[in-house]
Design an enzyme around this catalytic site. Sequence first.
Site, PDB file in Angstrom:
ATOM      1  CB  SER A   8      -6.384   4.444  -9.382  1.00  0.00           C
ATOM      2  OG  SER A   8      -6.379   5.427  -8.361  1.00  0.00           O
ATOM      3  CG  HIS A  32     -10.105   2.361  -8.233  1.00  0.00           C
ATOM      4  ND1 HIS A  32     -10.726   1.256  -7.677  1.00  0.00           N
ATOM      5  CD2 HIS A  32      -9.250   2.811  -7.294  1.00  0.00           C
ATOM      6  CE1 HIS A  32     -10.266   1.051  -6.457  1.00  0.00           C
ATOM      7  NE2 HIS A  32      -9.352   1.980  -6.193  1.00  0.00           N
ATOM      8  CG  MET A  67      -8.916   3.274   1.143  1.00  0.00           C
ATOM      9  SD  MET A  67      -7.572   3.694   0.020  1.00  0.00           S
ATOM     10  CE  MET A  67      -8.520   4.417  -1.309  1.00  0.00           C
ATOM     11  CG  ASP A 174      -6.326  -0.459  -5.471  1.00  0.00           C
ATOM     12  OD1 ASP A 174      -5.422   0.092  -6.114  1.00  0.00           O
ATOM     13  OD2 ASP A 174      -7.151   0.157  -4.767  1.00  0.00           O
TER      14      ASP A 174
END
Length: 231
Positions: A8, A32, A67, A174
């Site tokens: 990430s 990511h 998100m 995650d």
Amino acid sequence: MGVQISPSILSADFARLAQDCERVAGAADWLHVDVMDNHFVPNLTLGLPVVESLLKAVSTPVDCHLMIDDPDRWAPAYAEAGAGSVTFHVEAAANPATLARTIRAAGARAGAALKPGTPVEDYVDLLGEIDMLLVMSVEPGFGGQKFMDVVVPKIRRARELARGRDLDLWIQVDGGITAETIEICAEAGADVFVAGSAVYGAADPAKAVRALAAQAESATASSWWCSHTSG
Ligand code: DX5
Ligand code: ZN
């Protein structure tokens, strides 16, 4: 597919994103990218213009984790831009199955994400429409949080459901994935692992990616579901 690691970049240096992406090139399977809109989660990161620029600058496939509110409206553009995988949250989508089909039609793998409190049982029919289920192991919004081990049975249940229906479903985990937590997730049924602080907090991020992959591979090999991992 065997084990895959998706570092990430939320834990990277946003002023040096392309360089930090290069630090895991060759070791990471994906990058990511956490897109946060300050509505679905209480944090704001980056959006489509930055993803478009990254796609031009990096060679590793991009795994977008959206998100955001209203993914039905915004997610297809990430697929059209060239992201290899686009994951939306089921809690925010008006019509998850339709959205998954739209993402696939635009040429990306379609992912659906579940917050820690969202049961997989409510989305059994969706599993046949997606390429990857993302089981969040922290509340989405921030890197560096502690792994929530209450989600481990959900990973196992998701893998049972996928196997029961003979689906080639990737299960991504995650949040709080480290050397201490990756094995329990692999044993339960996850095969794609996001790690932010465990990769970018390390002196050698590529070495950290390889070490996590090796741990996950050996845990998978002795797991209850490992017959699924051939190829
Ligand atoms: C959290 C993000 C994660 C985060 C993971 O909402 O979705 O991808 O960056 O960071 P670590 O690995 O530090 O928990
Ligand atoms: Zn994420």
